[in-house]
Design a protein around this motif. Structure first.
Motif, PDB file in Angstrom:
ATOM      1  N   GLY A 342       0.825  -1.205   0.000  1.00 46.70           N
ATOM      2  CA  GLY A 342       0.000   0.000   0.000  1.00 46.70           C
ATOM      3  C   GLY A 342       0.856   1.250   0.000  1.00 46.70           C
ATOM      4  O   GLY A 342       0.600   2.199  -0.740  1.00 46.70           O
ATOM      5  N   ALA A 343       1.905   1.226   0.826  1.00 46.27           N
ATOM      6  CA  ALA A 343       2.779   2.391   0.902  1.00 46.27           C
ATOM      7  C   ALA A 343       3.448   2.652  -0.439  1.00 46.27           C
ATOM      8  O   ALA A 343       3.581   3.802  -0.869  1.00 46.27           O
ATOM      9  CB  ALA A 343       3.831   2.187   1.980  1.00 46.27           C
ATOM     10  N   ILE A 344       3.860   1.572  -1.109  1.00 40.60           N
ATOM     11  CA  ILE A 344       4.537   1.752  -2.393  1.00 40.60           C
ATOM     12  C   ILE A 344       3.572   2.292  -3.440  1.00 40.60           C
ATOM     13  O   ILE A 344       3.929   3.174  -4.231  1.00 40.60           O
ATOM     14  CB  ILE A 344       5.164   0.418  -2.853  1.00 40.60           C
ATOM     15  N   ILE A 345       2.330   1.809  -3.410  1.00 40.82           N
ATOM     16  CA  ILE A 345       1.334   2.351  -4.342  1.00 40.82           C
ATOM     17  C   ILE A 345       1.171   3.845  -4.078  1.00 40.82           C
ATOM     18  O   ILE A 345       1.157   4.659  -5.001  1.00 40.82           O
ATOM     19  CB  ILE A 345      -0.014   1.617  -4.177  1.00 40.82           C
ATOM     20  N   GLY A 346       1.090   4.197  -2.800  1.00 39.74           N
ATOM     21  CA  GLY A 346       0.964   5.606  -2.436  1.00 39.74           C
ATOM     22  C   GLY A 346       2.168   6.414  -2.882  1.00 39.74           C
ATOM     23  O   GLY A 346       2.039   7.510  -3.424  1.00 39.74           O
ATOM     24  N   ALA A 408      12.264   4.743 -14.479  1.00 40.80           N
ATOM     25  CA  ALA A 408      13.323   3.942 -13.855  1.00 40.80           C
ATOM     26  C   ALA A 408      13.220   4.033 -12.328  1.00 40.80           C
ATOM     27  O   ALA A 408      13.354   3.023 -11.627  1.00 40.80           O
ATOM     28  CB  ALA A 408      14.685   4.421 -14.330  1.00 40.80           C
ATOM     29  N   VAL A 409      12.951   5.249 -11.829  1.00 39.59           N
ATOM     30  CA  VAL A 409      12.810   5.413 -10.380  1.00 39.59           C
ATOM     31  C   VAL A 409      11.632   4.580  -9.877  1.00 39.59           C
ATOM     32  O   VAL A 409      11.715   3.875  -8.867  1.00 39.59           O
ATOM     33  CB  VAL A 409      12.616   6.902 -10.005  1.00 39.59           C
ATOM     34  N   LEU A 410      10.527   4.641 -10.640  1.00 38.74           N
ATOM     35  CA  LEU A 410       9.335   3.868 -10.280  1.00 38.74           C
ATOM     36  C   LEU A 410       9.629   2.377 -10.218  1.00 38.74           C
ATOM     37  O   LEU A 410       9.273   1.690  -9.257  1.00 38.74           O
ATOM     38  CB  LEU A 410       8.251   4.097 -11.332  1.00 38.74           C
ATOM     39  N   ILE A 411      10.302   1.897 -11.266  1.00 33.63           N
ATOM     40  CA  ILE A 411      10.607   0.468 -11.324  1.00 33.63           C
ATOM     41  C   ILE A 411      11.524   0.083 -10.171  1.00 33.63           C
ATOM     42  O   ILE A 411      11.338  -0.946  -9.523  1.00 33.63           O
ATOM     43  CB  ILE A 411      11.219   0.100 -12.697  1.00 33.63           C
ATOM     44  N   ALA A 412      12.507   0.961  -9.900  1.00 33.07           N
ATOM     45  CA  ALA A 412      13.417   0.680  -8.786  1.00 33.07           C
ATOM     46  C   ALA A 412      12.644   0.597  -7.476  1.00 33.07           C
ATOM     47  O   ALA A 412      12.867  -0.300  -6.649  1.00 33.07           O
ATOM     48  CB  ALA A 412      14.491   1.759  -8.703  1.00 33.07           C
ATOM     49  N   THR A 415      10.590  -2.616  -7.399  1.00 32.77           N
ATOM     50  CA  THR A 415      11.448  -3.779  -7.208  1.00 32.77           C
ATOM     51  C   THR A 415      11.865  -3.908  -5.753  1.00 32.77           C
ATOM     52  O   THR A 415      11.816  -4.992  -5.172  1.00 32.77           O
ATOM     53  CB  THR A 415      12.706  -3.669  -8.093  1.00 32.77           C
ATOM     54  N   SER A 416      12.247  -2.759  -5.174  1.00 26.57           N
ATOM     55  CA  SER A 416      12.679  -2.827  -3.775  1.00 26.57           C
ATOM     56  C   SER A 416      11.514  -3.243  -2.884  1.00 26.57           C
ATOM     57  O   SER A 416      11.693  -3.957  -1.903  1.00 26.57           O
ATOM     58  CB  SER A 416      13.263  -1.496  -3.326  1.00 26.57           C
ATOM     59  N   ALA A 417      10.304  -2.822  -3.261  1.00 26.38           N
ATOM     60  CA  ALA A 417       9.136  -3.214  -2.472  1.00 26.38           C
ATOM     61  C   ALA A 417       8.915  -4.715  -2.549  1.00 26.38           C
ATOM     62  O   ALA A 417       8.673  -5.374  -1.533  1.00 26.38           O
ATOM     63  CB  ALA A 417       7.900  -2.483  -2.968  1.00 26.38           C
ATOM     64  N   VAL A 418       9.030  -5.255  -3.752  1.00 29.31           N
ATOM     65  CA  VAL A 418       8.845  -6.703  -3.924  1.00 29.31           C
ATOM     66  C   VAL A 418       9.910  -7.454  -3.127  1.00 29.31           C
ATOM     67  O   VAL A 418       9.628  -8.425  -2.422  1.00 29.31           O
ATOM     68  CB  VAL A 418       8.911  -7.083  -5.417  1.00 29.31           C
TER      69      VAL A 418
END
Lengths: 428, 292
Positions: A342-346, A408-412, A415-418
């Motif tokens: 949830g935090a990452i989506i936010g 790229a920032v988003l993907i990074a 990825t870190s969230a996963v």
């Protein structure tokens, strides 16, 4: 109940069977079609952005033999003061005239001088500052070409004549000449990653916006995650279920749907006008984005708290754990992966947000890389918006390149969230 | 529960002529007082005139019962009769249920269980609970057992904790099976082992009373037999109240049996008495399997 023989029943079932199978197939087909559409959209988007933006990662540069002539520079020693007013322009002009001795006349000369970026003198200054011994010496340097030159050179790849724009025939001739002799090359564009914004495309970089975005997100994360999670824990585990908590819940759900610009207005009124926090600062941006992401985080955190099996709570409570121990020892560890999602989506939402930041002044033209959360800054999406608005053709590829950096920032982040999720889940 | 008057035999038709002959029992009728021996002299838990409400609905009607020291009391009765609700009153697990209200006098060793000054944390340490479904924490076997001693600060040193864990697992008859994999997750054990782990977890804080809410309903017969043996052994040191659906189990493990019906305590007596010579008509109807 009517009496049906087994044969009759079977017949009825089989009659319906074909249509049931057909519906099944249709449904599956629909699913596959929608996924294919989604994948296609992503592929088109990425191809378009990458094909447009990849050009920004290289930049035309001209190789020139420059002579740090004391007379031309007008200085006799190297110190901060003399470097500030030394005539590096003259040195470059001299070098260009040396390369093309046949050029004469005011207009032609001016044309010649515009081959090199207006930022080139600063390159010379930095060189001399780093190595004062160079005064009076000569060296061969790669200097950034002007954005018109760069655009022309890059367009030559697509068509034979290329895009001329403001480039005259004569200038085009010089460029061809330099390219043939290998004195004009496309080199990796480090400026794009080390500089802040600039009016000159060849000097414009993403660094300031990237740092601004990261600082803003840091503020947002540090504020919204603890606040959101605590609010969710209170509402889910402690609060009595009554009219007040119902009212709070409805309001949180409504807040999640409020247009983001409204949060910008709120931030302007409260943080800047009332609390008099600095304008254009990542601090205020982070505060505004915190307001915006809080509902998302609270809602997803509550959902993941709800999904923790009640048997775990009962077990802990039956052992005599206090409410807080139940939450922190058992419920929270199990709910944390969901909360992180949830935090990452936010955060992803916050990273892409422009509108509320316009209201608090983060839309300003900011050249310096922010050094802290109270320095004026801008963020990636605002930078994209500003560049997309600029008339110079070289900004087109930079806009796409900035989008690539944003993605790229988003993907990074995702990825870190996963990775974090995997790590936390494996603990059990 | 609907009225299950036993002329329901009509449904199965002539295949079972015996049931037709059975007399009808009015299962809806009012039960005014408990027959048998609900009270005892050396009561550990004493409940008097307990009423439990879920919102408007009353789940327990005026129940009085004593549970003696080192005694196993079994609570039986048809589904929804309130036996689990009653059991959960004894360590206030009902507190968490919205709208649940408990009235009456409940004491543990003479100290009140309910009341504004009572702290549930030490209460639940004294009155442990084992649930219907094995619910080990998603942690290692060791941490499962060590959790209670840790939060209550019973063991200060690691060696002490190790000893408590080993003793609890030994008492629960699980030590030999898990001693080599104490760091493996408790959820990886079989159902019966998980339930014994939950028992080990409950006894790790040395409670005085253990409440068991249908502890064997999710287990196979072999695992059930092991748990029943265990209950018998635990009786030496603990007072046990067990809710069960299996009358055989009640007969095997308990000294006294309480029969609940629609929120009323119908009959309490020595287990042997209840199963051989029930005093109340409803008890007799239930244990002979005429409804359930």
């Amino acid at each position: 109940m009517t009496d049906l023989s087994q044969a009759q029943v079977r017949e009825r079932i089989e009659r319906r069977l074909t249509s049931r199978h057909r519906k099944e197939k249709l449904f599956r087909g629909l699913g596959i079609a929608s996924i294919a559409f989604g994948v296609l959209a992503v592929v088109v988007l990425f191809t378009d952005i990458i094909s447009k933006g990849s050009g920004a990662f290289v930049q035309s540069a001209i190789e020139l033999r420059v002579h740090y002539d004391e007379q031309v520079l007008g200085i006799d020693k190297v110190d901060d003061e003399s470097l500030a007013w030394a005539n590096f322009d003259g040195v470059i002009r001299q070098a260009l005239l040396q390369r093309f001795p046949e050029v004469s006349g005011r207009k032609e000369k001016r044309e010649l001088y515009s081959l090199v970026s207006t930022g080139a003198p600063f390159t010379l200054r930095d060189r001399l500052k780093a190595d004062p011994e160079l005064l009076g010496q000569s060296e061969t340097l790669w200097l950034a070409a002007d954005d018109d030159v760069d655009t022309f050179v890059k367009s030559l790849d697509d068509s034979k004549n290329g895009f001329r724009g403001r480039t005259s025939d004569q200038k085009a001739g010089w460029i061809q000449q330099l390219m043939e002799s290998g004195e004009l090359k496309k080199r990796f564009n480090t400026t794009f990653f080390t500089n802040g914004d600039s009016r000159e495309p060849e000097q414009a970089g993403i660094r300031a916006a990237l740092v601004g975005s990261l600082l803003t997100l840091l503020v947002t994360l540090l504020l919204s995650f603890p606040i959101g999670v605590s609010a969710a824990i209170y509402l889910e585990e402690y609060a009595p279920k009554n009219r007040w908590t119902d009212l709070i819940e409805v309001n949180i759900n409504n807040l999640a749907a409020v247009p983001s610009i409204v949060f910008g207005l709120l931030g302007l009124a409260i943080f800047i006008n009332f609390f008099e926090l600095p304008r254009s600062a990542p601090l205020v941006g982070g505060l505004v984005l915190t307001l915006m992401t809080l509902p998302t985080i609270i809602i997803t955190s509550r959902a993941s708290l709800k999904s923790v099996p009640p048997s775990i709570r009962e077990a802990a409570m039956g052992m005599g754990a206090s409410r807080m121990q139940v939450v922190f020892h058992h419920v929270l560890p199990l709910a944390l992966p969901g909360m992180l999602t949830g935090a990452i989506i936010g955060m992803a939402q916050a990273l892409g947000e422009t509108a509320p930041l316009l209201m608090i002044g983060m839309v300003a033209f900011i050249v310096d890389v922010p050094g802290g959360i109270t320095d004026p800054a801008t963020v990636l999406p605002v930078q994209i918006y500003l560049w997309a608005d600029s008339p110079e053709r070289a900004f087109v590829e930079r806009t796409s390149a900035a989008i690539m950096v944003l993605l790229a920032v988003l993907i990074a982040m995702n990825t870190s969230a996963v990775w974090l999720r995997k790590k936390l889940e494996r603990r059990w | 529960m609907t009225t299950m008057t036993l002329d329901a035999a009509g449904q199965t038709g002539a295949a079972q002529p015996k049931t037709v002959e059975r007399e009808t029992v009015d299962t809806q009728r009012k039960v005014t007082e408990t027959v048998g021996r609900p009270l005892c002299d050396n009561a550990k838990l004493r409940m008097r005139n307990v009423n439990v409400f879920y919102g408007e609905a009353q789940a327990i009607h005026n129940v009085s019962l004593d549970i003696g020291r080192n005694e196993v009391v079994a609570m039986i009765g048809p589904s929804g009769c309130g036996k689990s609700t009653f059991l959960r009153c004894l360590n206030r697990m009902n507190d968490t249920i919205e709208g649940c209200r408990v009235e009456g006098e409940l004491t543990l060793d003479g100290e009140p269980i309910y009341g504004p000054k009572v702290d549930v944390v030490p209460l639940r340490a004294r009155v442990g609970m084992v649930f219907q479904k094995p619910n080990p924490f998603p942690k290692s076997i060791y941490d499962n057992v060590a959790y209670g001693p840790k939060i209550h600060g019973i063991a200060s040193r690691r060696a002490e904790l190790d000893e408590i864990v080993e003793n609890s697992l030994r008492r629960a008859g699980l030590w030999n099976e898990v001693k080599d994999r104490l760091d493996k997750p408790g959820t990886g054990l079989s159902g019966g082992q998980q339930q014994r782990l939950c028992i080990a977890r409950a006894i790790a804080v040395s409670p005085e009373v253990i409440l068991m809410d249908e502890p064997c309903s999710a287990l196979d017969p072999i695992a059930t037999a092991r748990i029943e043996e265990l209950i018998d052994e635990l009786r030496e040191n603990y007072t046990i109240a067990i809710v069960t659906h299996s009358m055989q189990q009640a007969a095997r493990v308990s000294q006294r049996t309480a029969y609940f019906h629609l929120g009323h305590l119908v009959e309490v007596n020595d287990t042997e008495m209840v199963f051989t010579n029930p005093q109340h008509e409803l008890t007799e109807a239930y244990i002979t399997g005429r409804f359930g």
